[in-house]
Design a protein around this motif. Structure first.
Motif, PDB file in Angstrom:
ATOM      1  N   THR A 146       1.037  -1.104  -0.088  1.00 21.37           N
ATOM      2  CA  THR A 146       0.098  -0.091   0.030  1.00 21.37           C
ATOM      3  C   THR A 146       0.912   1.249   0.070  1.00 21.37           C
ATOM      4  N   ALA A 147       2.071   1.342   0.881  1.00 18.13           N
ATOM      5  CA  ALA A 147       2.880   2.359   0.826  1.00 18.13           C
ATOM      6  C   ALA A 147       3.586   2.783  -0.493  1.00 18.13           C
ATOM      7  N   ILE A 148       3.880   1.709  -1.316  1.00 19.34           N
ATOM      8  CA  ILE A 148       4.518   1.782  -2.642  1.00 19.34           C
ATOM      9  C   ILE A 148       3.395   1.989  -3.632  1.00 19.34           C
ATOM     10  N   ALA A 149       2.212   1.761  -3.712  1.00 15.80           N
ATOM     11  CA  ALA A 149       1.026   2.272  -4.464  1.00 15.80           C
ATOM     12  C   ALA A 149       0.632   3.752  -4.158  1.00 15.80           C
ATOM     13  N   GLU A 150       0.569   4.081  -2.721  1.00 15.08           N
ATOM     14  CA  GLU A 150       0.097   5.509  -2.487  1.00 15.08           C
ATOM     15  C   GLU A 150       1.435   6.540  -2.144  1.00 15.08           C
ATOM     16  N   HIS A 151       2.540   5.948  -2.598  1.00 16.97           N
ATOM     17  CA  HIS A 151       3.830   6.877  -2.594  1.00 16.97           C
ATOM     18  C   HIS A 151       3.733   7.434  -1.171  1.00 16.97           C
ATOM     19  N   THR A 152       3.387   6.662  -0.278  1.00 16.59           N
ATOM     20  CA  THR A 152       3.416   7.393   1.214  1.00 16.59           C
ATOM     21  C   THR A 152       4.748   7.396   1.577  1.00 16.59           C
ATOM     22  N   HIS A 153       5.122   8.507   2.235  1.00 16.16           N
ATOM     23  CA  HIS A 153       6.487   8.983   3.090  1.00 16.16           C
ATOM     24  C   HIS A 153       6.035   9.734   4.335  1.00 16.16           C
ATOM     25  N   PHE A 154       7.241   9.633   5.072  1.00 14.87           N
ATOM     26  CA  PHE A 154       6.753  10.283   6.438  1.00 14.87           C
ATOM     27  C   PHE A 154       8.364  10.458   7.216  1.00 14.87           C
ATOM     28  N   ASN A 155       8.392  11.733   7.878  1.00 19.17           N
ATOM     29  CA  ASN A 155       9.607  12.268   8.631  1.00 19.17           C
ATOM     30  C   ASN A 155      10.026  11.553   9.759  1.00 19.17           C
ATOM     31  N   ASP A 156       8.784  10.768  10.153  1.00 23.26           N
ATOM     32  CA  ASP A 156       9.478  10.160  11.482  1.00 23.26           C
ATOM     33  C   ASP A 156       9.175   8.345  11.299  1.00 23.26           C
ATOM     34  N   PRO A 157       9.912   7.521  12.187  1.00 26.51           N
ATOM     35  CA  PRO A 157       9.665   6.344  12.045  1.00 26.51           C
ATOM     36  C   PRO A 157       8.200   5.797  12.384  1.00 26.51           C
ATOM     37  N   VAL A 158       7.692   4.572  11.771  1.00 26.15           N
ATOM     38  CA  VAL A 158       6.370   4.275  11.767  1.00 26.15           C
ATOM     39  C   VAL A 158       6.270   2.719  12.605  1.00 26.15           C
ATOM     40  N   ASN A 159       5.790   2.526  13.489  1.00 32.59           N
ATOM     41  CA  ASN A 159       5.659   1.275  14.119  1.00 32.59           C
ATOM     42  C   ASN A 159       4.819   0.179  13.409  1.00 32.59           C
ATOM     43  N   LEU A 160       5.336  -0.824  12.750  1.00 24.32           N
ATOM     44  CA  LEU A 160       4.499  -1.669  12.023  1.00 24.32           C
ATOM     45  C   LEU A 160       3.957  -2.656  12.808  1.00 24.32           C
ATOM     46  N   ALA A 161       3.206  -2.408  13.676  1.00 23.19           N
ATOM     47  CA  ALA A 161       2.678  -3.417  14.725  1.00 23.19           C
ATOM     48  C   ALA A 161       1.353  -2.813  15.176  1.00 23.19           C
ATOM     49  N   TYR A 162       0.551  -3.674  15.740  1.00 23.64           N
ATOM     50  CA  TYR A 162      -0.994  -3.365  16.024  1.00 23.64           C
ATOM     51  C   TYR A 162      -1.224  -3.345  17.537  1.00 23.64           C
ATOM     52  N   GLY A 163      -0.388  -3.515  18.362  1.00 20.12           N
ATOM     53  CA  GLY A 163      -0.525  -3.307  19.676  1.00 20.12           C
ATOM     54  C   GLY A 163      -1.232  -4.633  20.536  1.00 20.12           C
ATOM     55  N   THR A 164      -0.628  -5.756  19.851  1.00 18.16           N
ATOM     56  CA  THR A 164      -0.828  -7.044  20.612  1.00 18.16           C
ATOM     57  C   THR A 164       0.237  -7.069  21.785  1.00 18.16           C
ATOM     58  N   ASN A 165      -0.068  -7.862  22.946  1.00 17.01           N
ATOM     59  CA  ASN A 165       0.951  -7.932  23.977  1.00 17.01           C
ATOM     60  C   ASN A 165       0.867  -9.530  24.333  1.00 17.01           C
ATOM     61  N   THR A 166       1.814 -10.106  23.972  1.00 18.73           N
ATOM     62  CA  THR A 166       1.650 -11.718  24.071  1.00 18.73           C
ATOM     63  C   THR A 166       2.841 -12.117  24.898  1.00 18.73           C
ATOM     64  N   THR A 167       2.592 -12.854  25.826  1.00 16.59           N
ATOM     65  CA  THR A 167       3.805 -13.354  26.669  1.00 16.59           C
ATOM     66  C   THR A 167       4.197 -14.646  25.886  1.00 16.59           C
ATOM     67  N   LEU A 168       5.423 -15.087  26.148  1.00 17.31           N
ATOM     68  CA  LEU A 168       5.982 -16.385  25.483  1.00 17.31           C
ATOM     69  C   LEU A 168       5.015 -17.438  26.052  1.00 17.31           C
ATOM     70  N   LEU A 169       4.587 -17.635  27.375  1.00 19.29           N
ATOM     71  CA  LEU A 169       3.915 -18.633  27.829  1.00 19.29           C
ATOM     72  C   LEU A 169       2.563 -18.736  27.149  1.00 19.29           C
ATOM     73  N   GLU A 170       1.982 -17.356  27.060  1.00 15.75           N
ATOM     74  CA  GLU A 170       0.547 -17.194  26.371  1.00 15.75           C
ATOM     75  C   GLU A 170       0.654 -17.817  24.732  1.00 15.75           C
ATOM     76  N   LEU A 171       1.990 -17.483  24.342  1.00 15.89           N
ATOM     77  CA  LEU A 171       2.216 -17.967  22.805  1.00 15.89           C
ATOM     78  C   LEU A 171       2.320 -19.314  22.549  1.00 15.89           C
ATOM     79  N   ILE A 172       2.855 -20.112  23.666  1.00 17.29           N
ATOM     80  CA  ILE A 172       2.848 -21.449  23.979  1.00 17.29           C
ATOM     81  C   ILE A 172       1.485 -22.070  23.854  1.00 17.29           C
ATOM     82  N   GLU A 173       0.790 -21.559  24.877  1.00 20.90           N
ATOM     83  CA  GLU A 173      -0.831 -22.144  24.817  1.00 20.90           C
ATOM     84  C   GLU A 173      -1.325 -21.922  23.472  1.00 20.90           C
ATOM     85  N   ARG A 174      -1.194 -20.896  22.811  1.00 24.51           N
ATOM     86  CA  ARG A 174      -1.713 -20.528  21.503  1.00 24.51           C
ATOM     87  C   ARG A 174      -1.253 -21.822  20.441  1.00 24.51           C
TER      88      ARG A 174
END
Length: 314
Positions: free
Chosen positions: A224-252
């Motif tokens: 999408t960033a390529i197609a829309e020629h998106t640019h920004f002068n600050d870094p952008v977190n490419l993540a959506y706010g999940t918070n999973t411990t390793l123990l929770e990950l193992i259960e999943r």
């Protein structure tokens, strides 16, 4: 549209090539990869011009720039532990290599370079969740090299009028991620052990947490960033706010594979951060058309890929 992907034969790079092939088949894709961590077989069956070579080869980079509209710079030596064991190669590939890519783009008139930075730049900052404007304090040479990656990229916006974009990746996972080396990421390492009936090795108490991001979500944002020629002068977190411990990950993972697994705890690894989570606000604002793949769905697809590899002897 002609897109050059550095590190195109790697895990994220090859998934991005596949995603572009499927979503925008009219685009032409060129990959450069020295195959030090990627594999030529990752590109089998994909529509891509694959060049074996290093981003430390400025002459080769300059030659590949011709008629390129956008560059996605993924080539790097990944892994915090690898950088602790050997800091200089990480610096050369990640910092100097990024400078080479930017210089080739500037000389060749390519305005947009999209680069992969990392959540590891936050390091010892304990704040959760993290916005892009929290202070950074890397705890490993890898984190430092990624801070240089994004720093150079954004400086070229200010210095040369380029339209670059720096994404901070947070624990990307999915099909195609290698498990057969000492510095494998946690999800493929856990899956490989679990499907082999082996115990899962946890460094520390297992309560360390991560913001796991499915590789197709990353590919959708970049495309999408390529197609829309998106640019920004600050870094952008490419993540959506999940918070999973390793123990929770193992259960999943146990739920996804349909069996329980044995767990073995070892000492924490040097350079590992305790917790990593983005607030997910800026990425949602900038790319409202991208719906992130939920963790359970992503794990199910990843498990199926690992099982298919085992069935085929891959």
């Amino acid at each position: 549209m002609r897109v050059l992907i550095t590190g195109g034969a790697g895990f994220i790079g090859s998934n991005l090539v596949r995603f572009i092939n499927q979503s925008t088949p009219e685009w032409e894709v060129v990959s450069i990869d020295d195959l030090s961590t990627g594999s030529a077989t990752n590109l089998d069956g994909l529509r891509v011009t694959a060049v074996e070579g290093s981003i430390l080869d400025q002459t080769l980079l300059d030659a590949l720039i011709e008629d390129v509209d956008s560059i996605v710079h993924l080539a790097a030596i990944p892994s915090v532990p690898r950088s602790v064991a050997a800091p200089r190669p990480s610096h050369e590939a990640n910092a100097t290599g990024t400078l080479n890519v930017l210089e080739a783009a500037r000389a060749g008139g390519v305005e947009q370079v999209i680069v992969a930075s990392s959540s590891s730049v936050y390091g010892s900052n304990p704040v959760l969740p993290k916005t892009e404007f929290e202070w950074t304090r890397p705890m490993s040479p890898y984190g430092v090299s990624k801070l240089a990656t994004e720093g150079y990229t954004l400086a070229y916006n200010f210095s040369y009028g380029m339209k670059n974009l720096a994404f901070r990746f947070f624990n990307v996972y999915g099909p195609g991620q290698a498990a057969d080396h000492a510095y494998a990421a946690v999800i493929p390492k856990f899956l490989d052990a679990a499907l082999s009936g082996m115990p899962l090795t946890i460094h520390g108490d297992g309560l360390q947490s991560r913001d796991f991001t499915y590789v197709d979500t990353v590919a959708a944002v970049i495309t999408t960033a390529i197609a829309e020629h998106t640019h920004f002068n600050d870094p952008v977190n490419l993540a959506y706010g999940t918070n999973t411990t390793l123990l929770e990950l193992i259960e999943r993972l146990e739920s996804a594979i349909g069996t329980t697994v044995e767990r073995v705890h070892e000492e924490p690894r040097v350079g590992d951060v305790r917790a990593s989570q983005s607030d997910g606000e800026l990425i949602r604002t900038m790319f409202p058309g991208v719906t992130p793949v939920e963790l359970d769905a992503g794990l199910a697809s990843t498990v199926e890929w690992f099982r298919s590899q085992r069935r085929s002897g891959g």
